[in-house]
Design a protein around this motif. Structure first.
Motif, PDB file in Angstrom:
ATOM      1  N   ALA A  70       0.754  -1.062  -0.175  1.00 47.71           N
ATOM      2  CA  ALA A  70      -0.055  -0.003   0.083  1.00 47.71           C
ATOM      3  C   ALA A  70       0.897   1.279  -0.156  1.00 47.71           C
ATOM      4  CB  ALA A  70      -0.788  -0.040   1.257  1.00 47.71           C
ATOM      5  N   ALA A  71       0.233   2.290  -0.366  1.00 49.11           N
ATOM      6  CA  ALA A  71       0.896   3.580  -0.418  1.00 49.11           C
ATOM      7  C   ALA A  71       0.103   4.783   0.108  1.00 49.11           C
ATOM      8  CB  ALA A  71       1.534   4.008  -1.698  1.00 49.11           C
ATOM      9  N   ALA A  72       0.553   5.489   0.596  1.00 57.51           N
ATOM     10  CA  ALA A  72      -0.357   6.988   1.009  1.00 57.51           C
ATOM     11  C   ALA A  72       0.448   8.102   0.718  1.00 57.51           C
ATOM     12  CB  ALA A  72      -0.614   6.915   2.598  1.00 57.51           C
ATOM     13  N   VAL A  73      -0.231   8.868   0.040  1.00 62.02           N
ATOM     14  CA  VAL A  73       0.426  10.510  -0.069  1.00 62.02           C
ATOM     15  C   VAL A  73      -0.674  11.508   0.394  1.00 62.02           C
ATOM     16  CG1 VAL A  73      -0.905  10.794  -2.509  1.00 62.02           C
ATOM     17  CG2 VAL A  73       1.139  12.102  -1.823  1.00 62.02           C
ATOM     18  N   VAL A  74      -0.022  12.532   1.222  1.00 64.04           N
ATOM     19  CA  VAL A  74      -0.922  13.688   1.838  1.00 64.04           C
ATOM     20  C   VAL A  74      -0.432  14.826   0.905  1.00 64.04           C
ATOM     21  CG1 VAL A  74      -0.893  14.861   3.810  1.00 64.04           C
ATOM     22  CG2 VAL A  74      -0.901  12.690   4.114  1.00 64.04           C
ATOM     23  N   THR A  75      -1.467  15.513   0.371  1.00 65.24           N
ATOM     24  CA  THR A  75      -1.334  16.535  -0.393  1.00 65.24           C
ATOM     25  C   THR A  75      -2.415  17.627  -0.451  1.00 65.24           C
ATOM     26  OG1 THR A  75      -0.842  17.143  -2.718  1.00 65.24           O
ATOM     27  CG2 THR A  75      -2.384  15.016  -2.419  1.00 65.24           C
ATOM     28  N   GLY A  76      -2.156  18.679  -0.555  1.00 60.32           N
ATOM     29  CA  GLY A  76      -3.281  19.702  -1.143  1.00 60.32           C
ATOM     30  C   GLY A  76      -3.956  19.535  -2.324  1.00 60.32           C
ATOM     31  N   ASP A  77      -3.272  18.764  -3.224  1.00 63.13           N
ATOM     32  CA  ASP A  77      -3.823  18.735  -4.528  1.00 63.13           C
ATOM     33  C   ASP A  77      -5.257  17.722  -4.434  1.00 63.13           C
ATOM     34  OD1 ASP A  77      -1.778  20.340  -5.392  1.00 63.13           O
ATOM     35  OD2 ASP A  77      -0.427  18.466  -6.129  1.00 63.13           O
TER      36      ASP A  77
END
Length: 111
Positions: A70-77
């Motif tokens: 699994a992967a996670a990304v925290v972004t304002g996009d």
């Protein structure tokens, strides 16, 4: 969104804290098939540019990971960058990619 698995919550927390620690555009984390986690932030240097997820995948690969769970990304996009998705898919075509806002709320899961 359904409640997150504790292991997915862990990578989301790592991604969020990595982003906040250096005030980067994005923070990301991945979990490999052995359960190890790798976190990274956006790299924006004159000679090297990586999304946070590309950097996290690079950290995993350079440590010997052969696949990702699994992967996670925290972004304002509002979307996950194509380059980020491709980096994860290179190792794991079916791994979920969680996209969360800066507050840590999961906005979508790419499969």
């Amino acid at each position: 969104m359904p409640e997150l698995d504790p292991e997915d919550e862990k990578i989301l927390t790592l991604a969020r804290s990595t982003r906040a620690r250096i005030q980067a555009a994005e923070g990301a984390a991945v979990r490999d098939t052995d359960g190890r986690t790798y976190a990274a932030a956006t790299v924006d240097l004159p000679s090297l540019r990586l999304t946070a997820l590309q950097a996290a995948v690079a950290a995993a690969v350079s440590s010997g990971a052969e696949g990702l769970e699994a992967a996670a990304v925290v972004t304002g996009d509002d979307t996950v960058a194509d380059a980020s998705v491709r980096a994860v898919r290179d190792l794991a075509p079916g791994a979920p990619i969680l996209r969360a806002d800066p507050a840590g709320t999961v906005r979508e899961t790419l499969r």
